[in-house]
Write a protein that holds these residues in place. Structure first.
Motif, short mmCIF file in Angstrom:
data_model
loop_
_atom_site.label_atom_id
_atom_site.label_comp_id
_atom_site.label_asym_id
_atom_site.label_seq_id
_atom_site.Cartn_x
_atom_site.Cartn_y
_atom_site.Cartn_z
N ILE A 116 -7.01 -4.09 6.70
CA ILE A 116 -6.41 -4.94 6.06
C ILE A 116 -6.84 -5.39 4.58
N CYS A 117 -8.11 -5.69 4.67
CA CYS A 117 -8.77 -6.02 3.12
C CYS A 117 -8.77 -5.04 2.28
N CYS A 118 -9.09 -3.77 2.51
CA CYS A 118 -9.15 -2.91 1.49
C CYS A 118 -7.97 -2.57 1.27
N THR A 119 -6.70 -2.70 2.02
CA THR A 119 -5.36 -2.38 1.66
C THR A 119 -4.90 -3.35 0.76
N LEU A 120 -5.47 -4.60 0.71
CA LEU A 120 -5.10 -5.79 -0.26
C LEU A 120 -5.76 -5.44 -1.33
N GLY A 121 -7.07 -4.84 -1.49
CA GLY A 121 -7.78 -4.40 -2.87
C GLY A 121 -7.12 -3.46 -3.51
N ALA A 122 -6.40 -2.34 -2.59
CA ALA A 122 -5.80 -1.40 -3.06
C ALA A 122 -4.53 -1.84 -3.87
N LEU A 123 -3.80 -2.76 -3.28
CA LEU A 123 -2.61 -3.39 -3.72
C LEU A 123 -2.90 -4.21 -5.00
N ASN A 124 -3.99 -4.85 -5.04
CA ASN A 124 -4.42 -5.53 -6.50
C ASN A 124 -4.39 -4.64 -7.52
N GLY A 125 -5.32 -3.37 -7.29
CA GLY A 125 -5.43 -2.24 -8.27
C GLY A 125 -4.10 -1.81 -8.65
N TRP A 126 -3.24 -1.52 -7.57
CA TRP A 126 -2.24 -0.59 -8.00
C TRP A 126 -1.20 -1.57 -8.85
N ILE A 127 -1.16 -2.93 -8.56
CA ILE A 127 -0.13 -3.72 -9.37
C ILE A 127 -0.81 -3.72 -10.65
N VAL A 128 -2.15 -3.92 -11.02
CA VAL A 128 -2.88 -3.92 -12.34
C VAL A 128 -2.54 -2.61 -13.09
N VAL A 129 -2.66 -1.39 -12.41
CA VAL A 129 -2.42 -0.17 -13.31
C VAL A 129 -0.93 0.21 -13.28
N ARG A 130 0.08 -0.27 -12.52
CA ARG A 130 1.26 0.02 -12.79
C ARG A 130 2.19 -0.95 -13.60
N THR A 131 1.53 -2.14 -13.51
CA THR A 131 2.62 -3.12 -14.46
C THR A 131 1.80 -3.22 -15.97
#
Length: 370
Positions: A116-131
């Motif tokens: 769960i936590c690593c998925t949330l970390g990936a979500l953090n990174g995805w939002i940063v690079v996508r937006t």
């Protein structure tokens, strides 16, 4: 045929001294020497440098080291994660909910929490690079989101913000022992029997050495430091990390998968935070909604003391580890020296400012930067 014995005038020779002076670890080394010298002068007879004292500040330093490794690699890649502290509290609470409230086997609870936590970390990174939004803003939002869930979930389920019973639930669990156990007990018992380190002479621990093993928290810190250092300095991916933080556009033009690198660094930062949280709940036997407060700033400060630049592209895992060591020694050293503990952050701020000024000043002199 060209004479290859001649030195290429286009190649600028750099002396060994100059190379040493521009290494990112310089500030951390100077700070470490200064801190140890200070406490050796004012707290040498307090027990700070005896077996139990060394173990005390080693444990505190290891806590900072674990999160500093992840923060260091992410900062070198040019990003920040302000949700680290909240991730620590959230991860610990998830282990408690899964392992105590839902009564899952502790190894499943720990693995599920990491996922769960690593998925949330990936979500953090995805939002940063996508937006294209600054990671400061995105992770600041997650700081509040995760902290809110960390308070809401136990209140909804248990009507309280602290969940205990984790140590009992982890009794005999193989994965729980990897995070909450100790190693080297026979060695320390032998040292105690040989009189090399002291023993407790009374109470339930009569005849036991004052230090009966190395906590897995310290082992995890050492392993993560080694892993981070090797990845950063010995692999192509480490070069990608430097490139992504130094000049992302130029790195993309050179074929570096910048977005992938940044997302993986956010995942690794979340992984380190979860390691910290797991070791913490195994040690205390409980999870609290207030765990991890301000840890994100302490991790960043340790990395900056260790020589990393806030702008990315420059830094060292070993330097970050030294910055974390300074944290632990100062925090415990003030106690041993009999100094008011509230001065810890004052002392820390002075060390931070001095390290940054030293790094910047020396680097400008050596490299000719303005």
């Amino acid at each position: 045929m060209a004479d290859t014995s001649q030195t290429d005038e286009r190649v600028k020779e750099i002396s060994a001294f100059r190379k040493a002076m521009i290494r990112p670890e310089l500030g951390g080394i100077v700070g470490t020497v200064a801190v140890f010298t200070l406490f050796a002068l004012f707290a040498f007879d307090s027990g700070m440098f005896q077996a139990q004292g060394v173990m005390n500040w080693s444990i505190v330093s290891a806590q900072f080291m674990i999160i500093a490794v992840g923060a260091c690699l992410l900062m070198i890649a040019g990003e920040f994660d302000l949700s680290v502290g909240s991730m620590i509290g959230f991860a610990g609470m998830m282990i408690a909910v899964f392992g105590v409230v839902l009564a899952w086997p502790m190894w499943i609870a720990i693995i599920m929490t990491f996922v769960i936590c690593c998925t949330l970390g990936a979500l953090n990174g995805w939002i940063v690079v996508r937006t294209g939004l600054p990671s400061f803003i995105v992770t600041l939002a997650f700081l509040f989101i995760l902290r809110g869930f960390t308070i809401y979930i136990p209140q909804t389920i248990e009507r309280k913000t602290i969940i205990g019973g984790i140590r009992d639930a982890a009794e005999g669990d193989w994965l729980g022992a990897i995070f909450g156990g100790k190693i080297g007990q026979p060695v320390f018992q032998w040292l105690g029997d040989a009189g090399i380190i002291g023993v407790f002479e009374r109470g339930s621990r009569a005849g036991q050495p004052v230090v009966d093993g190395i906590p897995m928290l310290i082992v995890w810190a050492i392993l993560l430091i080694i892993f981070g250092h090797v990845v950063l300095t010995k692999t192509r991916f480490g070069n990608w990390i430097f490139a992504a933080g130094g000049d992302a556009e130029a790195a993309r033009n050179s074929g570096v998968p910048v977005n992938k690198v940044k997302i993986l660094m956010f995942v690794f930062t979340a992984f380190c935070a979860t390691v910290f949280a797991t070791c913490q709940v195994m040690e205390f036997g409980s999870a609290g909604a207030d765990r991890g407060l301000l840890k994100e700033f302490e991790a960043i400060i340790a990395v900056v003391i260790g020589g990393a630049l806030l702008t990315g592209g420059y830094g060292s895992v070993l330097g970050a580890a030294l910055g974390a060591l300074i944290f632990g020694v100062v925090q415990q050293g003030l106690f041993f020296a009999g100094v008011e503990s509230s001065l810890f952050r004052v002392f820390l701020g002075v060390i931070l400012l001095a390290a940054v000024i030293l790094n910047t000043y020396i680097r400008r002199i050596i490299t000719g930067e303005r």
